[in-house]
Design a protein around this motif. Structure first.
Motif, PDB file in Angstrom:
ATOM      1  N   LEU A 154      -6.424 -36.797  59.444  1.00 41.84           N
ATOM      2  CA  LEU A 154      -5.313 -37.720  59.203  1.00 41.84           C
ATOM      3  C   LEU A 154      -5.625 -38.654  58.041  1.00 41.84           C
ATOM      4  N   HIS A 155      -6.830 -39.182  58.022  1.00 44.60           N
ATOM      5  CA  HIS A 155      -7.198 -40.123  56.951  1.00 44.60           C
ATOM      6  C   HIS A 155      -7.333 -39.429  55.608  1.00 44.60           C
ATOM      7  N   ASN A 156      -8.063 -38.343  55.576  1.00 50.75           N
ATOM      8  CA  ASN A 156      -8.335 -37.681  54.295  1.00 50.75           C
ATOM      9  C   ASN A 156      -7.100 -37.041  53.684  1.00 50.75           C
ATOM     10  N   SER A 157      -6.152 -36.620  54.522  1.00 52.02           N
ATOM     11  CA  SER A 157      -4.948 -35.972  53.995  1.00 52.02           C
ATOM     12  C   SER A 157      -3.830 -36.959  53.678  1.00 52.02           C
ATOM     13  N   SER A 158      -4.044 -38.229  53.977  1.00 52.92           N
ATOM     14  CA  SER A 158      -3.031 -39.244  53.703  1.00 52.92           C
ATOM     15  C   SER A 158      -2.940 -39.507  52.201  1.00 52.92           C
TER      16      SER A 158
ATOM     17  N   ARG B  38      -2.884 -34.422  51.266  1.00 54.88           N
ATOM     18  CA  ARG B  38      -2.087 -33.244  51.601  1.00 54.88           C
ATOM     19  C   ARG B  38      -0.859 -33.748  52.367  1.00 54.88           C
ATOM     20  N   PRO B  39       0.184 -34.152  51.642  1.00 57.69           N
ATOM     21  CA  PRO B  39       1.350 -34.769  52.298  1.00 57.69           C
ATOM     22  C   PRO B  39       1.953 -33.920  53.407  1.00 57.69           C
TER      23      PRO B  39
ATOM     24  N   VAL C 188       2.845 -33.209  59.281  1.00 52.12           N
ATOM     25  CA  VAL C 188       2.851 -32.350  60.472  1.00 52.12           C
ATOM     26  C   VAL C 188       1.845 -32.861  61.502  1.00 52.12           C
ATOM     27  N   LEU C 189       0.629 -33.127  61.059  1.00 47.43           N
ATOM     28  CA  LEU C 189      -0.411 -33.593  61.965  1.00 47.43           C
ATOM     29  C   LEU C 189      -0.050 -34.951  62.562  1.00 47.43           C
ATOM     30  N   GLY C 190       0.481 -35.835  61.718  1.00 52.85           N
ATOM     31  CA  GLY C 190       0.908 -37.142  62.206  1.00 52.85           C
ATOM     32  C   GLY C 190       2.026 -37.036  63.229  1.00 52.85           C
ATOM     33  N   GLY C 191       2.953 -36.087  63.016  1.00 52.68           N
ATOM     34  CA  GLY C 191       4.041 -35.893  63.966  1.00 52.68           C
ATOM     35  C   GLY C 191       3.533 -35.417  65.322  1.00 52.68           C
ATOM     36  N   VAL C 192       2.582 -34.482  65.291  1.00 47.61           N
ATOM     37  CA  VAL C 192       2.009 -33.981  66.541  1.00 47.61           C
ATOM     38  C   VAL C 192       1.282 -35.090  67.288  1.00 47.61           C
ATOM     39  N   VAL C 193       0.509 -35.884  66.547  1.00 45.61           N
ATOM     40  CA  VAL C 193      -0.232 -36.995  67.152  1.00 45.61           C
ATOM     41  C   VAL C 193       0.732 -38.025  67.742  1.00 45.61           C
ATOM     42  N   ASN C 194       1.777 -38.350  67.008  1.00 45.60           N
ATOM     43  CA  ASN C 194       2.751 -39.321  67.505  1.00 45.60           C
ATOM     44  C   ASN C 194       3.463 -38.805  68.749  1.00 45.60           C
TER      45      ASN C 194
END
Length: 225
Positions: free
Chosen positions: A46-50, A57-58, A63-69
């Motif tokens: 999450l941090h490195n792809s922000s 990697r937007p 996608v990853l942020g959505g799954v986590v949320n």
């Protein structure tokens, strides 16, 4: 008011609670260990792809942020019921403390991952830039700069997560997961044995306090800033 002898004459307290405590600890330790591993991995991604990370990697980040949320937004009880088929597939059953490790882990990973991401964001950008200018790869920056510098915050976040898992385990115990939650529900609530309820609550408070004190000491020990 019950005397000490009357409390010790209750087999639920003298025999049942130690077993229940062991099941609660087993659930918590098992799920915490898996959560620590997966949560760090997801938090780093999450941090490195922000946008401000070392490997933006937007698309992946969204996608990853959505799954986590999504994982964080589901109340644990609903999550536990929703993934019953997956729990049965992984554990072979949906009852008992071993089965409860599955929903406990799935519920805790998104929470801990966000705490890891927050800790990584607090690392000085100057240290990251200095390492990059010296030719460090992204993996080197993550392993030798980001994670060591963020370690105190990660430990504090893990402590908070473990305490949350203890609360989740009590909830899971009330619906077939075993542990102190099951004992408190079966005897303290359904059978009106107030002494059992009080003893279970006291044990949970003691465990939480021990976890918090230990976590605070470890966080201070690894903080070399």
């Amino acid at each position: 008011m019950r005397t000490e002898a009357e409390w010790l004459d209750n087999p639920v307290i003298t025999e049942g609670l130690p077993v229940a405590l062991a099941e609660t600890l087993a659930m918590t330790v098992g799920s915490a260990a898996i959560t620590a591993l997966l949560g760090v991995v997801v938090g780093v991604l999450l941090h490195n792809s922000s946008p401000g990370g070392i490997a933006p990697r937007p698309g992946l980040n969204r996608v990853l942020g959505g799954v986590v949320n999504l994982g964080r937004s589901l109340p644990f009880l609903i999550l536990m019921i929703a993934i019953i088929p997956f729990t049965r597939f992984v554990a072979g059953t949906t009852v008992g403390w071993r089965a409860m490790i599955v929903p406990l882990t799935i519920g805790a990973v998104p929470f801990f991952a966000r705490l890891v991401e927050t800790s990584l964001r607090e690392v000085s950008s100057g240290k990251v830039e200095a390492a990059t200018m010296m030719g460090a790869t992204r993996w080197d920056v993550t392993r030798k700069v980001l994670l060591p510098e963020a370690l105190p915050g990660i430990v504090a976040g893990l402590t908070t997560t473990v305490i949350a898992l203890i609360g989740y385990s009590a909830m899971a115990g009330a619906v077939g997961g075993g542990g102190l939650g099951a004992t408190a529900m079966s005897y303290g609530y359904n059978r009106f044995q107030t002494d059992v309820m009080i003893a279970a609550v006291v044990l949970l408070v003691v465990v939480v306090q021990l976890v918090q004190v230990t976590g605070d000491r470890v966080a201070r020990a690894v903080d070399h800033r």
